[in-house]
Scaffold this motif. Structure first.
Motif, PDB file in Angstrom:
ATOM      1  N   LEU A 178       0.940  -0.961   0.090  1.00 51.20           N
ATOM      2  CA  LEU A 178      -0.111   0.050  -0.175  1.00 51.20           C
ATOM      3  C   LEU A 178       0.981   1.235   0.023  1.00 51.20           C
ATOM      4  O   LEU A 178       2.231   1.338   0.326  1.00 51.20           O
ATOM      5  CB  LEU A 178      -0.965  -0.011   1.334  1.00 51.20           C
ATOM      6  N   ASP A 179       0.164   2.283  -0.282  1.00 52.68           N
ATOM      7  CA  ASP A 179       0.999   3.649  -0.173  1.00 52.68           C
ATOM      8  C   ASP A 179       0.155   4.586   0.655  1.00 52.68           C
ATOM      9  O   ASP A 179      -1.062   5.034   0.388  1.00 52.68           O
ATOM     10  CB  ASP A 179       1.048   4.156  -1.713  1.00 52.68           C
ATOM     11  N   ASN A 180       0.740   5.179   1.736  1.00 51.40           N
ATOM     12  CA  ASN A 180       0.020   6.172   2.422  1.00 51.40           C
ATOM     13  C   ASN A 180      -0.414   7.478   1.784  1.00 51.40           C
ATOM     14  O   ASN A 180      -0.983   8.258   2.477  1.00 51.40           O
ATOM     15  CB  ASN A 180       0.773   6.151   3.938  1.00 51.40           C
ATOM     16  N   ALA A 181       0.231   7.863   0.711  1.00 52.69           N
ATOM     17  CA  ALA A 181      -0.283   8.943  -0.089  1.00 52.69           C
ATOM     18  C   ALA A 181      -1.786   8.866  -0.462  1.00 52.69           C
ATOM     19  O   ALA A 181      -2.358   9.922  -0.389  1.00 52.69           O
ATOM     20  CB  ALA A 181       0.421   9.169  -1.265  1.00 52.69           C
ATOM     21  N   GLU A 182      -2.295   7.371  -0.234  1.00 49.01           N
ATOM     22  CA  GLU A 182      -3.723   7.451  -0.535  1.00 49.01           C
ATOM     23  C   GLU A 182      -4.671   7.936   0.466  1.00 49.01           C
ATOM     24  O   GLU A 182      -5.584   8.399  -0.008  1.00 49.01           O
ATOM     25  CB  GLU A 182      -3.983   5.821  -0.620  1.00 49.01           C
ATOM     26  N   TRP A 183      -4.100   8.086   1.809  1.00 52.45           N
ATOM     27  CA  TRP A 183      -4.979   8.791   2.474  1.00 52.45           C
ATOM     28  C   TRP A 183      -4.277  10.128   2.940  1.00 52.45           C
ATOM     29  O   TRP A 183      -5.190  11.067   3.401  1.00 52.45           O
ATOM     30  CB  TRP A 183      -5.492   7.692   3.864  1.00 52.45           C
ATOM     31  N   LEU A 184      -3.097  10.106   2.996  1.00 52.65           N
ATOM     32  CA  LEU A 184      -2.523  11.370   3.658  1.00 52.65           C
ATOM     33  C   LEU A 184      -2.559  12.471   2.677  1.00 52.65           C
ATOM     34  O   LEU A 184      -2.794  13.872   3.145  1.00 52.65           O
ATOM     35  CB  LEU A 184      -1.095  11.024   3.947  1.00 52.65           C
ATOM     36  N   ASP A 185      -2.582  12.246   1.444  1.00 60.96           N
ATOM     37  CA  ASP A 185      -2.627  13.518   0.549  1.00 60.96           C
ATOM     38  C   ASP A 185      -4.224  14.130   0.322  1.00 60.96           C
ATOM     39  O   ASP A 185      -4.100  15.198   0.059  1.00 60.96           O
ATOM     40  CB  ASP A 185      -2.444  13.040  -0.861  1.00 60.96           C
ATOM     41  N   ALA A 186      -4.930  13.324   0.810  1.00 61.77           N
ATOM     42  CA  ALA A 186      -6.395  13.799   0.964  1.00 61.77           C
ATOM     43  C   ALA A 186      -6.766  14.523   2.340  1.00 61.77           C
ATOM     44  O   ALA A 186      -7.847  15.261   2.277  1.00 61.77           O
ATOM     45  CB  ALA A 186      -7.128  12.602   0.618  1.00 61.77           C
ATOM     46  N   LEU A 187      -5.853  14.712   3.043  1.00 66.30           N
ATOM     47  CA  LEU A 187      -6.326  15.034   4.582  1.00 66.30           C
ATOM     48  C   LEU A 187      -6.543  16.638   4.389  1.00 66.30           C
ATOM     49  O   LEU A 187      -5.742  17.136   3.504  1.00 66.30           O
ATOM     50  CB  LEU A 187      -5.150  14.895   5.662  1.00 66.30           C
ATOM     51  N   GLU A 188      -7.302  16.992   5.176  1.00 64.80           N
ATOM     52  CA  GLU A 188      -7.615  18.756   5.321  1.00 64.80           C
ATOM     53  C   GLU A 188      -7.036  19.120   6.529  1.00 64.80           C
ATOM     54  O   GLU A 188      -7.203  18.406   7.625  1.00 64.80           O
ATOM     55  CB  GLU A 188      -9.067  18.977   5.044  1.00 64.80           C
ATOM     56  N   TYR A 189      -6.309  20.068   6.457  1.00 61.18           N
ATOM     57  CA  TYR A 189      -5.624  20.671   7.931  1.00 61.18           C
ATOM     58  C   TYR A 189      -6.056  20.772   8.940  1.00 61.18           C
ATOM     59  O   TYR A 189      -6.141  20.076   9.980  1.00 61.18           O
ATOM     60  CB  TYR A 189      -4.583  21.677   7.215  1.00 61.18           C
ATOM     61  N   ILE A 190      -7.503  21.556   8.825  1.00 58.32           N
ATOM     62  CA  ILE A 190      -8.189  21.786  10.296  1.00 58.32           C
ATOM     63  C   ILE A 190      -8.707  20.708  10.589  1.00 58.32           C
ATOM     64  O   ILE A 190      -8.774  20.559  11.713  1.00 58.32           O
ATOM     65  CB  ILE A 190      -9.040  22.978   9.816  1.00 58.32           C
ATOM     66  N   PRO A 191      -9.429  20.043   9.891  1.00 56.31           N
ATOM     67  CA  PRO A 191     -10.141  18.643  10.271  1.00 56.31           C
ATOM     68  C   PRO A 191      -9.375  17.867  11.018  1.00 56.31           C
ATOM     69  O   PRO A 191      -9.639  17.139  11.960  1.00 56.31           O
ATOM     70  CB  PRO A 191     -10.978  18.165   9.071  1.00 56.31           C
ATOM     71  N   PHE A 192      -8.130  17.577  10.343  1.00 60.81           N
ATOM     72  CA  PHE A 192      -7.025  16.715  10.774  1.00 60.81           C
ATOM     73  C   PHE A 192      -6.476  17.271  12.392  1.00 60.81           C
ATOM     74  O   PHE A 192      -6.501  16.283  13.224  1.00 60.81           O
ATOM     75  CB  PHE A 192      -5.774  16.465   9.940  1.00 60.81           C
ATOM     76  N   LEU A 193      -6.276  18.355  12.288  1.00 59.30           N
ATOM     77  CA  LEU A 193      -5.924  19.036  13.773  1.00 59.30           C
ATOM     78  C   LEU A 193      -6.976  18.764  14.858  1.00 59.30           C
ATOM     79  O   LEU A 193      -6.743  18.210  16.133  1.00 59.30           O
ATOM     80  CB  LEU A 193      -5.542  20.476  13.679  1.00 59.30           C
ATOM     81  N   ARG A 194      -8.175  19.011  14.341  1.00 56.45           N
ATOM     82  CA  ARG A 194      -9.367  18.772  15.274  1.00 56.45           C
ATOM     83  C   ARG A 194      -9.536  17.338  15.836  1.00 56.45           C
ATOM     84  O   ARG A 194      -9.808  16.895  16.905  1.00 56.45           O
ATOM     85  CB  ARG A 194     -10.528  19.319  14.723  1.00 56.45           C
ATOM     86  N   GLU A 195      -9.478  16.477  14.768  1.00 52.34           N
ATOM     87  CA  GLU A 195      -9.654  15.067  15.015  1.00 52.34           C
ATOM     88  C   GLU A 195      -8.708  14.272  15.552  1.00 52.34           C
ATOM     89  O   GLU A 195      -8.818  13.277  16.486  1.00 52.34           O
ATOM     90  CB  GLU A 195     -10.371  14.276  13.741  1.00 52.34           C
ATOM     91  N   VAL A 196      -7.320  14.673  14.909  1.00 52.83           N
ATOM     92  CA  VAL A 196      -6.170  13.767  15.312  1.00 52.83           C
ATOM     93  C   VAL A 196      -5.371  14.511  16.282  1.00 52.83           C
ATOM     94  O   VAL A 196      -4.840  14.042  17.305  1.00 52.83           O
ATOM     95  CB  VAL A 196      -5.548  13.370  14.026  1.00 52.83           C
ATOM     96  N   GLY A 197      -4.732  15.719  16.265  1.00 55.91           N
ATOM     97  CA  GLY A 197      -4.120  16.535  17.012  1.00 55.91           C
ATOM     98  C   GLY A 197      -4.375  16.535  18.287  1.00 55.91           C
ATOM     99  O   GLY A 197      -3.604  16.661  19.096  1.00 55.91           O
ATOM    100  N   GLN A 198      -5.591  16.506  18.624  1.00 54.95           N
ATOM    101  CA  GLN A 198      -6.219  16.545  20.095  1.00 54.95           C
ATOM    102  C   GLN A 198      -5.533  15.674  20.879  1.00 54.95           C
ATOM    103  O   GLN A 198      -5.572  15.737  22.157  1.00 54.95           O
ATOM    104  CB  GLN A 198      -7.575  16.834  20.196  1.00 54.95           C
TER     105      GLN A 198
END
Length: 405
Positions: free
Chosen positions: A126-146
């Motif tokens: 697999l290639d993690n670009a499949e999901w990492l390239d599609a991330l949106e910054y603010i939603p990622f911070l809110r969902e994961v960064g916390q």
């Protein structure tokens, strides 16, 4: 460590792959009960992996040999950042097309070590670009960064080392451990992955992934790290005077790859056989107990088996025959590294560096002055010229042929 019951952990333990585990008893029980999908990530920073990555490739092979499912994760996404773990400085950022080229090239290596397919224990890539390239910054911070504490992130050795040395650590690199943790969570959700493996320098990153999966999804996943593989003299595995020992034959000739293993320190023969070959443990115990000149026969077996696994049995046999003819009969051998030189010849200093025997002309001059370089068996001087048909010897174990344009 309590007695291990699963074939997987017993195999890893007996072969010397285990350094740390997040929950040995629970992972052992899981491996007894079901097929465990496990992954290791590889960032495509070059067209080939080198011997320093081989213990991780072999770890995936052992996973499959024990009946479980290897997941090879190419870092098409994380490769755009670069893992800062125990690095003195940031890696040079690669362009997207360069990463794609490297990924395609590296894929060929794994097909030699793993069986890919649709079966329960067949490997997948697999290639993690499949999901990492599609991330949106603010939603990622809110969902994961916390779920990440900066205080704790700063305490990990991989980060602390750079800071203690007052070496720059960019915010880009600092994000790497969050993305790697997110990879584990994505793989758990998408492919039922329950295990992440890696070198000892990945322990902090792996623990982050285990904790993120638990906090976000209530999932129980596990981590295993391997010990840092060093040689008996304390050197880093895979680092030689001539540079990295590449797994791809277009970056390192078969003979040089075979010779790398043949040059193993006597004290490392058994350990390297357990890690890097499929030889049975009782056979390895017999071979590593050999003394005196007999240990050289064990080294040849190590070289043959390690080369056959990576380059194919024919390449291993050809390299072994070249070595025999070169060292035992004094012949040239057809598979020695070659250097194209003009009819008027090339200076011995430049020839050594071009063959990869030395990493610079300065180093070549030093070795020539020390009497370590020969042309057709005669000690070379700084003024010596290499002409087509000459055999260049660097020490007792490295040789090359000069050929005409």
């Amino acid at each position: 460590m309590t007695e291990l019951k699963s074939d997987l952990l017993r195999l890893l333990s007996e072969r010397g792959y285990i350094n740390q585990m997040t929950d040995a008893a629970a992972l052992d029980a899981l491996a007894l009960k079901q097929v465990v999908p496990g992954y290791i990530g590889f960032d495509p920073t070059a067209p080939s992996l080198h011997v320093g990555s081989l213990v991780q490739i072999m770890l995936l092979r052992r996973l499959q040999q024990a009946g479980h499912k290897p997941i090879v994760l190419m870092g098409g996404g994380t490769g755009k950042i670069g893992d800062p773990s125990f690095k003195d400085e940031a890696r040079k950022l690669l362009a997207a097309d360069g990463i794609a080229t490297n990924v395609a090239s590296i894929k060929r290596i794994f097909e030699r070590f793993l069986t890919f397919g649709e079966g329960t224990s067949d490997a997948i890539m697999l290639d993690n670009a499949e999901w990492l390239d599609a991330l949106e910054y603010i939603p990622f911070l809110r969902e994961v960064g916390q779920h990440f504490s900066v205080n704790r992130m700063l305490s990990f050795d991989s980060v602390k080392l750079r800071l203690d040395r007052e070496q720059s650590l960019s915010f880009l690199e600092f994000n790497y451990m969050i993305l790697q943790a997110y990879d584990f969570r994505e793989l758990a959700q998408r492919h039922g992955c329950r295990l992440q493996m890696g070198g000892s320098d990945q322990w902090g990153n792996i623990v982050n992934g285990v904790e993120l999966a638990r906090r976000m999804d209530g999932a129980e996943v596990f981590g295993v790290t391997t010990p840092l593989i060093t040689t008996a003299d304390g050197g880093k595995m895979g680092k030689t005077m001539a540079g990295a020992v590449w797994l791809h034959e277009d970056q390192l000739p078969h003979f040089d790859y075979w010779q790398f293993w043949r040059n193993t320190d006597d004290r490392d023969v058994g350990r390297f056989m357990r890690l890097f070959t499929d030889l049975p443990l009782d056979e390895i115990a017999r071979l590593e107990a050999l003394g005196g000149a007999e240990i050289n026969e064990a080294k040849k077996i190590l070289a043959n088996e390690a080369t056959a696994m990576c380059r194919g049995r024919a390449a291993a046999e050809q390299a072994a025959e070249t070595a025999r003819r070169t060292f035992e009969e004094g012949a040239s051998g057809d598979a020695l590294p070659t250097l194209i030189v003009p009819s008027e010849g090339m200076g011995i200093v430049q020839a050594n560096t071009a063959l990869g025997f030395t990493t610079s002309n300065r180093e070549a001059r030093q070795r020539i002055e020390a009497g370590a370089v020969r042309i057709n068996g005669e000690i070379a001087t700084l003024e010596s010229t290499v002409r087509p048909g000459d055999k260049i010897s660097f020490g007792k174990k490295r040789h090359g042929l000069a050929v005409a344009k």
